[in-house]
Design a protein around this motif. Structure first.
Motif, PDB file in Angstrom:
ATOM      1  N   THR A 220      -2.790   9.942  -4.800  1.00 31.35           N
ATOM      2  CA  THR A 220      -3.119  10.187  -6.202  1.00 31.35           C
ATOM      3  C   THR A 220      -2.321  11.415  -6.630  1.00 31.35           C
ATOM      4  O   THR A 220      -1.634  12.032  -5.804  1.00 31.35           O
ATOM      5  CB  THR A 220      -4.627  10.480  -6.376  1.00 31.35           C
ATOM      6  OG1 THR A 220      -4.936  11.718  -5.739  1.00 31.35           O
ATOM      7  CG2 THR A 220      -5.486   9.355  -5.808  1.00 31.35           C
TER       8      THR A 220
ATOM      9  N   ARG B 274       6.787   2.829  -0.020  1.00 28.42           N
ATOM     10  CA  ARG B 274       6.030   1.660  -0.491  1.00 28.42           C
ATOM     11  C   ARG B 274       4.624   1.644   0.112  1.00 28.42           C
ATOM     12  O   ARG B 274       3.641   1.399  -0.583  1.00 28.42           O
ATOM     13  CB  ARG B 274       6.779   0.370  -0.127  1.00 28.42           C
ATOM     14  CG  ARG B 274       6.145  -0.895  -0.712  1.00 28.42           C
ATOM     15  CD  ARG B 274       6.763  -2.171  -0.164  1.00 28.42           C
ATOM     16  NE  ARG B 274       6.517  -2.379   1.264  1.00 28.42           N
ATOM     17  CZ  ARG B 274       5.344  -2.756   1.790  1.00 28.42           C
ATOM     18  NH1 ARG B 274       4.297  -2.941   1.022  1.00 28.42           N
ATOM     19  NH2 ARG B 274       5.222  -2.937   3.087  1.00 28.42           N
ATOM     20  N   ARG B 275       4.536   1.945   1.389  1.00 33.54           N
ATOM     21  CA  ARG B 275       3.236   1.940   2.071  1.00 33.54           C
ATOM     22  C   ARG B 275       2.342   3.082   1.596  1.00 33.54           C
ATOM     23  O   ARG B 275       1.121   2.943   1.555  1.00 33.54           O
ATOM     24  CB  ARG B 275       3.436   2.004   3.579  1.00 33.54           C
ATOM     25  CG  ARG B 275       4.048   0.733   4.117  1.00 33.54           C
ATOM     26  CD  ARG B 275       4.293   0.771   5.594  1.00 33.54           C
ATOM     27  NE  ARG B 275       4.921  -0.488   5.993  1.00 33.54           N
ATOM     28  CZ  ARG B 275       5.244  -0.795   7.222  1.00 33.54           C
ATOM     29  NH1 ARG B 275       5.023   0.050   8.208  1.00 33.54           N
ATOM     30  NH2 ARG B 275       5.809  -1.951   7.491  1.00 33.54           N
TER      31      ARG B 275
ATOM     32  N   ARG C 209       2.298   4.447  -1.467  1.00 34.40           N
ATOM     33  CA  ARG C 209       1.933   4.354  -2.890  1.00 34.40           C
ATOM     34  C   ARG C 209       0.453   4.117  -3.144  1.00 34.40           C
ATOM     35  O   ARG C 209      -0.146   4.751  -4.002  1.00 34.40           O
ATOM     36  CB  ARG C 209       2.730   3.251  -3.573  1.00 34.40           C
ATOM     37  CG  ARG C 209       3.933   3.764  -4.274  1.00 34.40           C
ATOM     38  CD  ARG C 209       4.685   2.697  -5.036  1.00 34.40           C
ATOM     39  NE  ARG C 209       6.099   2.696  -4.735  1.00 34.40           N
ATOM     40  CZ  ARG C 209       6.930   3.685  -4.969  1.00 34.40           C
ATOM     41  NH1 ARG C 209       6.493   4.785  -5.500  1.00 34.40           N
ATOM     42  NH2 ARG C 209       8.198   3.598  -4.662  1.00 34.40           N
ATOM     43  N   SER C 210      -0.144   3.212  -2.425  1.00 32.97           N
ATOM     44  CA  SER C 210      -1.559   2.880  -2.663  1.00 32.97           C
ATOM     45  C   SER C 210      -2.513   3.939  -2.108  1.00 32.97           C
ATOM     46  O   SER C 210      -3.689   3.943  -2.464  1.00 32.97           O
ATOM     47  CB  SER C 210      -1.890   1.515  -2.058  1.00 32.97           C
ATOM     48  OG  SER C 210      -1.758   1.565  -0.643  1.00 32.97           O
ATOM     49  N   GLY C 211      -2.015   4.849  -1.281  1.00 32.50           N
ATOM     50  CA  GLY C 211      -2.890   5.833  -0.655  1.00 32.50           C
ATOM     51  C   GLY C 211      -2.841   7.220  -1.264  1.00 32.50           C
ATOM     52  O   GLY C 211      -3.518   8.126  -0.777  1.00 32.50           O
TER      53      GLY C 211
ATOM     54  N   TYR D  45       0.387   5.930   8.041  1.00 31.22           N
ATOM     55  CA  TYR D  45       1.522   5.342   7.331  1.00 31.22           C
ATOM     56  C   TYR D  45       2.755   5.492   8.214  1.00 31.22           C
ATOM     57  O   TYR D  45       3.104   6.598   8.605  1.00 31.22           O
ATOM     58  CB  TYR D  45       1.764   6.062   5.999  1.00 31.22           C
ATOM     59  CG  TYR D  45       0.531   6.159   5.135  1.00 31.22           C
ATOM     60  CD1 TYR D  45       0.158   5.099   4.308  1.00 31.22           C
ATOM     61  CD2 TYR D  45      -0.255   7.313   5.134  1.00 31.22           C
ATOM     62  CE1 TYR D  45      -0.969   5.186   3.510  1.00 31.22           C
ATOM     63  CE2 TYR D  45      -1.379   7.401   4.341  1.00 31.22           C
ATOM     64  CZ  TYR D  45      -1.737   6.344   3.525  1.00 31.22           C
ATOM     65  OH  TYR D  45      -2.857   6.426   2.740  1.00 31.22           O
TER      66      TYR D  45
END
Length: 168
Positions: free
Chosen positions: A22, A15-16, A18-20, A134
């Protein structure tokens, strides 16, 4: 000592992350536990770049005293490292020496654009200035204890605490 559920921590770490990430982010696990974790995270995050794995045995700074582990496996980086965002994955972040060795080996494959670190557990007590971007959880582990990730025959993760081997 009650240890957290490694499966829950793995989901939290995904989850952590995911935003970091590509599609071009390269995930590279440190054998053995970090490679298992990277494999799971790679599936969860559905990354397009193939998964990489490092065996840092020859890059360890205690190689002359500790020698080789019994089962050295070849490192595999099936993508171009140069200029790429790389996330090194380790199961338990402790002194920072394993991560330093992984970065040294990674640079043998090229010059990454950016390197970040993901760890399931950060147990502190760093000996080098290494920090994970992370982390699944931070956990105080008693002195003289070894914390490691184990995987059963079904692929499920568990954290195991045992007595550390005395220094040679």
């Amino acid at each position: 000592m009650n240890l957290p559920d490694a499966e829950v921590l793995c989901q939290e770490l995904a989850r952590r992350l995911r935003s970091g990430v590509t599609d071009s982010t390269g995930l590279v696990g440190i054998r053995t536990g970090g490679a298992w974790l990277a494999e799971r995270l790679h599936q969860e995050l559905k990354l397009a770049t193939p998964l990489g794995a490092l065996d840092i045995s020859f890059y360890r700074d205690d190689f002359d005293t500790a020698g080789l582990r019994h089962q050295v496996k070849p490192s595999q980086i099936p993508f171009d490292v140069s200029g790429r965002h790389i996330i090194i994955v380790d199961d338990v972040l402790y002194t920072g020496r394993t991560v330093r060795a992984a970065m040294n080996e990674l640079f043998d494959y090229g010059r990454p654009g950016k390197i970040e670190l993901a760890a399931l557990v950060d147990r502190g007590e760093r000996q080098l200035p290494i920090a994970a971007q992370y982390v699944g959880t931070t956990l105080a582990v008693p002195a003289g204890k070894l914390l490691r990730l184990v995987r059963d025959e079904r692929g499920n993760f568990t954290l195991l605490l045992s007595d550390a081997k005395p220094a040679a």
